[in-house]
Design a protein around this motif. Structure first.
Motif, mmCIF file in Angstrom:
data_model
loop_
_atom_site.group_PDB
_atom_site.id
_atom_site.type_symbol
_atom_site.label_atom_id
_atom_site.label_comp_id
_atom_site.label_asym_id
_atom_site.label_seq_id
_atom_site.Cartn_x
_atom_site.Cartn_y
_atom_site.Cartn_z
ATOM 1 N N THR A 167 1.989 5.497 10.043
ATOM 2 C CA THR A 167 1.687 5.711 8.889
ATOM 3 C C THR A 167 2.481 6.538 7.953
ATOM 4 O O THR A 167 2.851 6.338 6.774
ATOM 5 N N LEU B 5 0.787 -1.275 0.201
ATOM 6 C CA LEU B 5 -0.132 -0.091 0.103
ATOM 7 C C LEU B 5 0.662 1.362 -0.286
ATOM 8 O O LEU B 5 0.590 2.172 -0.715
ATOM 9 N N ARG C 257 2.234 2.273 -3.503
ATOM 10 C CA ARG C 257 1.466 2.710 -4.509
ATOM 11 C C ARG C 257 1.472 4.145 -4.058
ATOM 12 O O ARG C 257 0.892 4.964 -5.199
ATOM 13 N N THR D 257 -1.066 6.500 -2.967
ATOM 14 C CA THR D 257 -2.421 7.302 -3.414
ATOM 15 C C THR D 257 -3.118 7.516 -2.170
ATOM 16 O O THR D 257 -2.769 7.030 -1.087
ATOM 17 N N LEU D 258 -3.958 8.602 -2.382
ATOM 18 C CA LEU D 258 -5.078 8.905 -1.206
ATOM 19 C C LEU D 258 -5.615 7.840 -0.889
ATOM 20 O O LEU D 258 -5.846 7.408 0.470
ATOM 21 N N HIS D 259 -6.040 6.789 -1.742
ATOM 22 C CA HIS D 259 -6.804 5.607 -1.301
ATOM 23 C C HIS D 259 -6.116 4.728 -0.196
ATOM 24 O O HIS D 259 -6.444 4.186 0.637
ATOM 25 N N SER D 260 -4.762 4.550 -0.851
ATOM 26 C CA SER D 260 -4.049 3.282 0.014
ATOM 27 C C SER D 260 -3.528 4.307 1.197
ATOM 28 O O SER D 260 -3.347 3.471 2.079
ATOM 29 N N ARG D 261 -3.272 5.443 1.242
ATOM 30 C CA ARG D 261 -3.169 5.924 2.481
ATOM 31 C C ARG D 261 -4.217 6.132 3.576
ATOM 32 O O ARG D 261 -3.844 5.658 4.732
ATOM 33 N N ARG D 262 -5.188 5.987 3.081
ATOM 34 C CA ARG D 262 -6.531 5.901 4.129
ATOM 35 C C ARG D 262 -6.671 4.403 4.535
ATOM 36 O O ARG D 262 -6.839 4.174 5.523
ATOM 37 N N GLN D 263 -6.358 3.498 3.368
ATOM 38 C CA GLN D 263 -6.325 1.949 4.026
ATOM 39 C C GLN D 263 -5.323 1.592 4.902
ATOM 40 O O GLN D 263 -5.713 1.048 6.035
#
Length: 151
Positions: free
Chosen positions: A76, A54, A57, A59-65
């Motif tokens: 994080t 993650l 990658r 990305t904003l989505h991977s940071r949130r995951q």
């Protein structure tokens, strides 16, 4: 039959097992090396590798995951700032499990779960610094005593 029996229960109910694994993964990312039992290390290893993927990658989505799984914001940040760039050219295999003997209290087999490329940082002895700092003070006290004796 043992169909669909992958993974270890670690002697915990599902919520406790998830919390234990989240703690282990967070600590591996923060400290880059932890000592735990072999069963826990084997259960946490795929999750650590998933977090690093993650991080790669980015990305904003991977940071949130990753933030949803890891327990501290510091972990994080370290994942995305330090660890993921280190493994940018590597396709998997980010961790290693080193067997390290038995626990004294209950005889459980222990292992070190660490990131590949981790080097133990040697701490500088602080006693020398304190001793050097105390030497001038001790000399000043001796001079004051000599002055008092001479006076």
């Amino acid at each position: 039959m043992r169909h669909r029996m992958a993974g270890s229960k670690l002697g915990r109910n599902p919520a406790h097992r998830r919390a234990t694994l989240r703690n282990l993964v967070t600590n591996v990312i923060q400290h880059e090396s932890i000592q735990t039992t072999i069963a826990r290390a084997r259960a946490a290893r795929p999750l650590v590798e998933q977090m690093i993927t993650l991080g790669k990658r980015d990305t904003l989505h991977s940071r949130r995951q990753a933030a949803a799984f890891l327990l501290t914001p510091g972990a994080t940040k370290k994942l995305f700032a330090d660890i993921a760039p280190r493994f940018a050219s590597r396709n998997g295999g980010y961790t290693r499990i080193i067997r390290s003997g038995w626990r004294i209290s209950d005889g459980a087999r222990l292992a070190i779960l660490e990131l590949v490329g981790y080097k133990l940082k040697k701490k500088e002895p602080k006693k020398k610094e304190k001793a050097e700092a105390e030497e001038p003070k001790a000399k000043e006290k001796e001079k004051e005593k000599e002055v008092e004796v001479n006076a």
